[in-house]
Design a protein around this motif. Structure first.
Motif, PDB file in Angstrom:
ATOM      1  N   ASN A  84       7.833 -13.899 -15.308  1.00  0.00           N
ATOM      2  CA  ASN A  84       9.264 -14.162 -15.501  1.00  0.00           C
ATOM      3  C   ASN A  84       9.622 -15.602 -15.196  1.00  0.00           C
ATOM      4  O   ASN A  84      10.495 -16.168 -15.838  1.00  0.00           O
ATOM      5  CB  ASN A  84      10.086 -13.275 -14.562  1.00  0.00           C
ATOM      6  CG  ASN A  84      10.195 -11.876 -15.088  1.00  0.00           C
ATOM      7  OD1 ASN A  84       9.689 -11.594 -16.167  1.00  0.00           O
ATOM      8  ND2 ASN A  84      10.844 -11.014 -14.332  1.00  0.00           N
ATOM      9  N   GLY A 119      -0.128 -13.720 -10.188  1.00  0.00           N
ATOM     10  CA  GLY A 119       0.367 -12.373 -10.469  1.00  0.00           C
ATOM     11  C   GLY A 119       1.860 -12.253 -10.225  1.00  0.00           C
ATOM     12  O   GLY A 119       2.371 -12.740  -9.223  1.00  0.00           O
ATOM     13  N   GLY A 120       2.553 -11.639 -11.142  1.00  0.00           N
ATOM     14  CA  GLY A 120       3.980 -11.381 -10.955  1.00  0.00           C
ATOM     15  C   GLY A 120       4.885 -12.562 -11.237  1.00  0.00           C
ATOM     16  O   GLY A 120       6.057 -12.524 -10.912  1.00  0.00           O
ATOM     17  N   THR A 121       4.354 -13.641 -11.821  1.00  0.00           N
ATOM     18  CA  THR A 121       5.200 -14.816 -12.055  1.00  0.00           C
ATOM     19  C   THR A 121       5.515 -15.027 -13.532  1.00  0.00           C
ATOM     20  O   THR A 121       6.029 -16.077 -13.895  1.00  0.00           O
ATOM     21  CB  THR A 121       4.529 -16.093 -11.535  1.00  0.00           C
ATOM     22  OG1 THR A 121       3.251 -16.213 -12.147  1.00  0.00           O
ATOM     23  CG2 THR A 121       4.370 -16.067 -10.044  1.00  0.00           C
ATOM     24  N   PRO A 161      -5.190 -14.385 -11.267  1.00  0.00           N
ATOM     25  CA  PRO A 161      -4.783 -13.454 -10.218  1.00  0.00           C
ATOM     26  C   PRO A 161      -3.816 -14.084  -9.213  1.00  0.00           C
ATOM     27  O   PRO A 161      -2.944 -13.397  -8.685  1.00  0.00           O
ATOM     28  CB  PRO A 161      -6.101 -13.086  -9.536  1.00  0.00           C
ATOM     29  CG  PRO A 161      -7.134 -13.316 -10.565  1.00  0.00           C
ATOM     30  CD  PRO A 161      -6.659 -14.474 -11.379  1.00  0.00           C
ATOM     31  N   LEU A 162      -3.963 -15.383  -8.980  1.00  0.00           N
ATOM     32  CA  LEU A 162      -3.071 -16.035  -8.022  1.00  0.00           C
ATOM     33  C   LEU A 162      -1.650 -16.166  -8.556  1.00  0.00           C
ATOM     34  O   LEU A 162      -0.724 -16.429  -7.807  1.00  0.00           O
ATOM     35  CB  LEU A 162      -3.595 -17.428  -7.676  1.00  0.00           C
ATOM     36  CG  LEU A 162      -4.820 -17.493  -6.773  1.00  0.00           C
ATOM     37  CD1 LEU A 162      -5.155 -18.922  -6.437  1.00  0.00           C
ATOM     38  CD2 LEU A 162      -4.564 -16.707  -5.489  1.00  0.00           C
ATOM     39  N   GLU A 215      10.682  -5.129  -9.733  1.00  0.00           N
ATOM     40  CA  GLU A 215      10.133  -6.481  -9.910  1.00  0.00           C
ATOM     41  C   GLU A 215       9.200  -6.817  -8.751  1.00  0.00           C
ATOM     42  O   GLU A 215       9.362  -6.320  -7.638  1.00  0.00           O
ATOM     43  CB  GLU A 215      11.284  -7.487  -9.916  1.00  0.00           C
ATOM     44  CG  GLU A 215      12.201  -7.361 -11.091  1.00  0.00           C
ATOM     45  CD  GLU A 215      11.845  -8.357 -12.177  1.00  0.00           C
ATOM     46  OE1 GLU A 215      11.039  -9.260 -11.898  1.00  0.00           O
ATOM     47  OE2 GLU A 215      12.376  -8.220 -13.286  1.00  0.00           O
ATOM     48  N   SER A 216       8.246  -7.709  -9.021  1.00  0.00           N
ATOM     49  CA  SER A 216       7.333  -8.149  -7.968  1.00  0.00           C
ATOM     50  C   SER A 216       8.116  -8.838  -6.855  1.00  0.00           C
ATOM     51  O   SER A 216       9.037  -9.602  -7.109  1.00  0.00           O
ATOM     52  CB  SER A 216       6.342  -9.175  -8.512  1.00  0.00           C
ATOM     53  OG  SER A 216       5.599  -8.618  -9.537  1.00  0.00           O
ATOM     54  N   THR A 217       7.712  -8.557  -5.637  1.00  0.00           N
ATOM     55  CA  THR A 217       8.309  -9.252  -4.505  1.00  0.00           C
ATOM     56  C   THR A 217       7.752 -10.663  -4.428  1.00  0.00           C
ATOM     57  O   THR A 217       6.592 -10.896  -4.739  1.00  0.00           O
ATOM     58  CB  THR A 217       7.979  -8.495  -3.209  1.00  0.00           C
ATOM     59  OG1 THR A 217       8.341  -7.139  -3.397  1.00  0.00           O
ATOM     60  CG2 THR A 217       8.720  -9.063  -2.024  1.00  0.00           C
ATOM     61  N   ILE A 218       8.606 -11.604  -4.049  1.00  0.00           N
ATOM     62  CA  ILE A 218       8.158 -12.979  -3.856  1.00  0.00           C
ATOM     63  C   ILE A 218       8.148 -13.232  -2.360  1.00  0.00           C
ATOM     64  O   ILE A 218       9.150 -12.998  -1.686  1.00  0.00           O
ATOM     65  CB  ILE A 218       9.113 -13.972  -4.551  1.00  0.00           C
ATOM     66  CG1 ILE A 218       9.298 -13.621  -6.020  1.00  0.00           C
ATOM     67  CG2 ILE A 218       8.651 -15.388  -4.362  1.00  0.00           C
ATOM     68  CD1 ILE A 218       8.142 -13.918  -6.910  1.00  0.00           C
ATOM     69  N   GLN A 275       0.757  -9.908  -4.044  1.00  0.00           N
ATOM     70  CA  GLN A 275      -0.059 -10.819  -4.845  1.00  0.00           C
ATOM     71  C   GLN A 275      -1.068 -11.567  -3.989  1.00  0.00           C
ATOM     72  O   GLN A 275      -0.799 -11.891  -2.836  1.00  0.00           O
ATOM     73  CB  GLN A 275       0.814 -11.845  -5.577  1.00  0.00           C
ATOM     74  CG  GLN A 275       1.512 -11.299  -6.778  1.00  0.00           C
ATOM     75  CD  GLN A 275       2.859 -10.745  -6.406  1.00  0.00           C
ATOM     76  OE1 GLN A 275       3.369 -11.063  -5.356  1.00  0.00           O
ATOM     77  NE2 GLN A 275       3.408  -9.900  -7.249  1.00  0.00           N
ATOM     78  N   GLU A 276      -2.166 -11.846  -4.632  1.00  0.00           N
ATOM     79  CA  GLU A 276      -3.280 -12.471  -3.931  1.00  0.00           C
ATOM     80  C   GLU A 276      -2.879 -13.778  -3.269  1.00  0.00           C
ATOM     81  O   GLU A 276      -3.366 -14.115  -2.197  1.00  0.00           O
ATOM     82  CB  GLU A 276      -4.392 -12.710  -4.958  1.00  0.00           C
ATOM     83  CG  GLU A 276      -5.763 -12.793  -4.363  1.00  0.00           C
ATOM     84  CD  GLU A 276      -6.796 -12.997  -5.453  1.00  0.00           C
ATOM     85  OE1 GLU A 276      -6.729 -12.285  -6.463  1.00  0.00           O
ATOM     86  OE2 GLU A 276      -7.656 -13.875  -5.274  1.00  0.00           O
ATOM     87  N   ARG A 277      -1.981 -14.543  -3.944  1.00  0.00           N
ATOM     88  CA  ARG A 277      -1.692 -15.868  -3.402  1.00  0.00           C
ATOM     89  C   ARG A 277      -0.994 -15.800  -2.053  1.00  0.00           C
ATOM     90  O   ARG A 277      -0.961 -16.785  -1.336  1.00  0.00           O
ATOM     91  CB  ARG A 277      -0.834 -16.669  -4.385  1.00  0.00           C
ATOM     92  CG  ARG A 277       0.547 -16.145  -4.622  1.00  0.00           C
ATOM     93  CD  ARG A 277       1.332 -17.057  -5.539  1.00  0.00           C
ATOM     94  NE  ARG A 277       2.621 -16.492  -5.892  1.00  0.00           N
ATOM     95  CZ  ARG A 277       2.805 -15.540  -6.788  1.00  0.00           C
ATOM     96  NH1 ARG A 277       1.768 -15.041  -7.431  1.00  0.00           N
ATOM     97  NH2 ARG A 277       4.003 -15.085  -7.042  1.00  0.00           N
ATOM     98  N   TYR A 278      -0.447 -14.653  -1.698  1.00  0.00           N
ATOM     99  CA  TYR A 278       0.242 -14.553  -0.421  1.00  0.00           C
ATOM    100  C   TYR A 278      -0.649 -14.009   0.694  1.00  0.00           C
ATOM    101  O   TYR A 278      -0.207 -13.907   1.822  1.00  0.00           O
ATOM    102  CB  TYR A 278       1.484 -13.669  -0.562  1.00  0.00           C
ATOM    103  CG  TYR A 278       2.532 -14.262  -1.475  1.00  0.00           C
ATOM    104  CD1 TYR A 278       3.151 -15.465  -1.145  1.00  0.00           C
ATOM    105  CD2 TYR A 278       2.905 -13.634  -2.650  1.00  0.00           C
ATOM    106  CE1 TYR A 278       4.107 -16.025  -1.973  1.00  0.00           C
ATOM    107  CE2 TYR A 278       3.868 -14.190  -3.477  1.00  0.00           C
ATOM    108  CZ  TYR A 278       4.457 -15.379  -3.141  1.00  0.00           C
ATOM    109  OH  TYR A 278       5.409 -15.937  -3.954  1.00  0.00           O
ATOM    110  N   MET A 311      -0.744  -5.379  -4.944  1.00  0.00           N
ATOM    111  CA  MET A 311       0.464  -5.470  -5.756  1.00  0.00           C
ATOM    112  C   MET A 311       0.593  -4.233  -6.647  1.00  0.00           C
ATOM    113  O   MET A 311      -0.398  -3.691  -7.112  1.00  0.00           O
ATOM    114  CB  MET A 311       0.489  -6.749  -6.601  1.00  0.00           C
ATOM    115  CG  MET A 311      -0.640  -6.904  -7.581  1.00  0.00           C
ATOM    116  SD  MET A 311      -0.595  -8.507  -8.404  1.00  0.00           S
ATOM    117  CE  MET A 311       0.710  -8.245  -9.591  1.00  0.00           C
TER     118      MET A 311
END
Lengths: 651, 200
Positions: A329, A325-327, A322-323, B40-43, B69-72, B19
């Motif tokens: 690419n 997510g979205g990576t 989950p950490l 696309e996912s925002t960074i 995303q959780e990490r943020y 997300m």
């Protein structure tokens, strides 16, 4: 070292084999030999264990201490398996073979027929010297014996296209190899399909097993973190199997490095609680594969910092997915770059060709905004550096530049607007986040400002506005886009050497950046061999400045304008580089190799490393002359192709 | 923080939510009038600014579109600190995203900023057939917690501008113009300083 119960290991590898199903390559049985070879229902495995974790890991370096074992150590390749022979896979069979330590360990190729399966057992020594098996010639050695008669494939004269290759790139790139003609001759680079491919496959599907190169990241508890192909959830069982193998060896106080099974190589890397594994049949050197795993780990750190390890300390069963997510690419584009970007194995970065004055202006713009809040300022064009400033006494490692530019260029959201994101620069400090202000100034040019201060966004926004207006006023942005359109060095433009083509004033040929057209029209090499690369059959070269940690690669010339040819060339360079570094028994100063696809020449000095590819029919003496000329040429145009002066690595 | 000028004000606005809820799509629809099916996912967080005019005042929004995303999550305070308004976005076809939205509301309430204008946006209203979160449920929750609720669709542009204009209207209008803090400097020449200087 090998005192543990073999039966357990058989079970482990049986599981791996069942999950990954190496057949038909492993559909052969041989009697159990020593403890280091493992017989499973599906095949034999040879294992190498080692203690050094981070040192250069070139396989034969493990050999001397157990020379006795090596003779018996078995790996097997089923020759009935249809293209299972690693050497024929790339069409490099039976040219000229060169074995280091040949006297000590004569290659024992002894075809045997066991249980109805025909097997060839290779001496381990020979198998893993396959870098050198590919017709390597030591320069000081007997290069005169090169057998030109073995070369069957000749480039067609007109377009330089070589017929009769096996499709080399198709399965690894997900079958996407549409080539077009454009300014950018790097076809492989454009192959990437963003996002994860083959999402619904898993280890039970045949298509999944057919991919040539897999990467896995898993936790030490066996939880999948990332897989290049397939759905991580469905691969939980496969992950657990990998974890079982690794922890089994770890429990004995040892660590597993490498498994070779048929033409598959399985490379393991342990980074604290994170395990990285690659399974590939691309026949790359072990050193290169290990570096790729290292970079993959670096990319993980860039996104999450080393504090991800704390999550595992608190809870060994922690699910890291989950950490991330979205990576997807970011990882898929990194892995893709392992097959086109020389920075992935050269440990250097490359610069956008730019006239010295324009680069100085760009550097001045960045220097102007450098203050206490700014850690690094980076101006990139795609993955190429335009200028770079370290405001404080800090240096930016080439790997950090590589990973950061991959992270930025693979995330489409950076292109929409200005962003401010936490990132970690693993070589700078792997434990903390720094903050990256990212803004694309035009389609390719990207400004990255890095700060330690999480409140500095509006300050960096002002800095960007200043840099941008300065670059506009001084027309540097225009110069940059002109340079992108023009491309890099072309082998056809190599200035004629006085000895071969008569005396031509050098000054007319040097100004590649300022007036690319002028030097193009006067290039004697083009006239001499139309459509077949540069002088003396030069196809491509890479020049790496050791002192600057930078390299310059030529554009791909016409004989290398298919994705297959480029990928083959890339892999050849990768092997060449590995054999020039960390090879046992001292590195070579110079190498000259001939196979049916290229003549490769490598030259290493204290100042630079040079790699060049020639037409397979190129003559050695003229190839060497041309290499000298290229090196001289690059020194002449050094200011335009390298970021010299104020190097951030020499504080 | 909303700063009031004569007739225009600046307001920091932050978008929060799970997300894939559609934060970036909402902002892009509002700022650029665009919509992409596969955003696309925002960074980290993306920064936008957009000016709107309501009731003879112009409001310049400084919009922070945060990554879901959780990490943020642990870094979110960096973006919502000092915000005048927050839009908490959830996806009406995804119940988990509604649960996540409630957590964001709680987190913002804990910050204790009474002037913060909070909006709850149930996005993807064009996918009403796949709805998992009922309008009444979200409406009730919003009322209980002092938010206003709108169902939006970045795809069809439904209620997107309304959402931002409503926020602009709700921003504290008559924020008492605070007396300028700090000391007042008079025009009188500083005689004493001149006298005490060493080289007079």
């Amino acid at each position: 070292m090998f005192s543990r119960n073999c039966a357990d290991r058989h079970t482990c590898f049986g599981l791996l084999a069942l999950r990954f199903n190496y057949s038909p390559y492993l559909a052969c049985r041989t009697a159990p030999r020593t403890c280091t070879s493992y017989s499973t229902p599906l095949g034999n495995f040879a294992l190498i264990f080692g203690d050094d974790d981070d040192g250069p890991c070139y396989l034969p370096s493990y050999a001397p201490e157990k020379a006795e074992d090596d003779r018996d150590l078995l790996s097997s390749e089923g020759v009935n398996g249809g293209g299972a022979d690693a050497t024929s896979e790339e069409g490099t069979s039976e040219v000229q073979e060169f074995h280091r330590n040949e006297d000590e360990y004569p290659p024992s190729q002894s075809p045997s027929d066991v249980n109805g399966f025909k097997c060839i057992s290779y001496n381990m020594k020979e198998l893993d010297l396959d870098d050198d098996r590919r017709s390597a010639e030591n320069m000081e050695g007997s290069c005169e014996q090169a057998k030109d008669s073995d070369i069957e494939v000749e480039p067609a004269a007109g377009n330089g296209h070589v017929e009769g290759y096996k499709s080399y790139a198709s399965s690894e790139c997900g079958g996407a190899s549409k080539s077009g003609q454009g300014q950018d001759t790097d076809l492989l680079k454009r192959d990437l399909i963003p996002g994860k491919q083959h999402q619904n496959e898993d280890d039970s599907s045949a298509a999944w097993r057919r991919h040539k190169k897999h990467f896995f990241i898993l936790s030490h508890a066996g939880k999948p973190i990332y897989s290049r192909y397939g759905d991580e959830h469905k691969l939980a069982g496969f992950s657990a199997t990998l974890q079982a193998i690794m922890s089994f060896v770890e429990n004995g106080g040892d660590s597993i490095k490498y498994v070779r099974a048929g033409d598959h190589q399985v490379v393991f890397l342990v980074k604290g609680p994170v395990y990285l594994v690659s399974i590939s049949s691309t026949d790359e050197p072990l050193r290169a594969l290990r570096r790729q795993l290292d970079l993959l780990h670096g990319q993980l750190l860039l996104i999450l910092t080393k504090s991800l390890e704390k999550c595992f300390v608190k809870n060994a069963n922690f699910d890291l997915r989950p950490l991330l997510g979205g990576t997807e690419n970011v990882f898929s584009s990194l892995i893709h770059s392992f097959s086109w970007n020389p920075a992935s194995f050269l440990c250097s970065y490359t610069c956008l060709p730019l006239s010295h004055t324009a680069r100085q202006a760009a550097g001045a713009a960045l220097q102007d905004v450098a203050d206490n809040d700014l850690l690094f300022a980076l101006l990139l064009s795609d993955s190429k550096v335009i200028s770079l400033v370290g405001a404080q006494k800090a240096s930016l490692h080439p790997d950090d530049i590589f990973l950061l530019s991959n992270f930025v260029s693979s995330s489409e959201s950076f292109r929409t607007t200005e962003s401010f994101s936490p990132v970690c620069l693993p070589k700078y400090n792997s434990t903390v986040f720094v903050y990256a202000y990212v803004r694309y100034l035009d389609t390719d040019t990207c400004l990255i400002l890095i700060t330690k201060n999480s409140e500095a966004f509006f300050h960096l926004k002002d800095c960007r506005a200043r840099v941008e207006s300065f670059l506009m006023e001084t027309h540097v942005l225009r110069d940059i886009s002109n340079s992108v359109a023009r491309g890099g060095l072309r082998v056809e433009d190599l200035p004629a050497g006085d000895s071969i083509y008569g005396s031509v004033p050098r000054s007319k040929r040097v100004g590649t950046v300022g007036d690319g057209k002028a030097s193009n029209s006067t290039a004697a090499g083009t006239k001499e061999r139309p459509g077949v690369g540069g002088a003396a059959g030069l196809w491509h070269f890479i020049y790496r400045s050791v002192y600057l940690d930078q390299y310059v690669a030529s554009e791909f010339s016409s004989p290398t304008q298919t994705p297959e040819a480029q990928k083959r060339l890339f892999r050849a360079y990768e092997r060449l580089y590995a054999s020039m570094h960390g090879a046992p028994g001292g590195s070579h100063q110079m190498q000259y190799r001939r196979d049916e696809n290229h003549v490769l020449l490598a030259w290493s000095t204290a100042d630079f490393e040079f790699f060049a590819a020639f037409d397979p029919l190129a003559e050695k003496s003229s190839a060497i002359t041309v290499c000298n000329r290229v090196c001289q040429w690059i020194r002449d145009v050094e200011n335009d192709f390298f970021f010299v002066g104020a190097s951030p690595f020499n504080w | 923080m909303a700063t009031v000028g004569t007739n225009n004000m600046q307001a920091k606005l932050v978008l929060l939510g799970d997300m894939g809820a559609g934060k970036s799509s909402l902002v892009l629809r509002f700022v650029k009038g665009q919509f992409q099916e596969f955003q696309e996912s925002t960074i980290g967080a993306a920064f936008f600014s957009q000016t709107v005019a309501v009731n003879e005042t112009t409001v310049k929004f400084e919009i922070w579109d945060t990554a879901g995303q959780e990490r943020y999550h642990s870094l979110a305070p960096m973006y919502y600190r000092g915000a005048a308004a927050a839009i908490i976005v959830f996806d009406i076809t995804n119940n988990d995203s509604f649960v996540r939205a409630k957590k964001w509301v709680q987190e913002l309430q804990r910050q204790g900023n009474e002037n913060l204008v909070m909006a709850l946006a149930g996005n993807k209203s064009d996918l009403a057939s796949k709805r998992k979160v009922e309008t009444e449920e979200a409406q009730t929750y919003a009322e209980e917690n002092g938010l206003f609720y709108l169902e939006t669709s970045a795809k069809s542009a439904q209620n997107v501008n309304e959402l931002f204009y409503e926020i602009a209207r709700r921003l504290p209008k008559a924020q008492p113009i605070q007396p300028p803090s700090g000391m007042l400097l008079s025009d009188r020449p500083a005689d004493r300083t001149a006298k005490s200087s060493c080289c007079s």
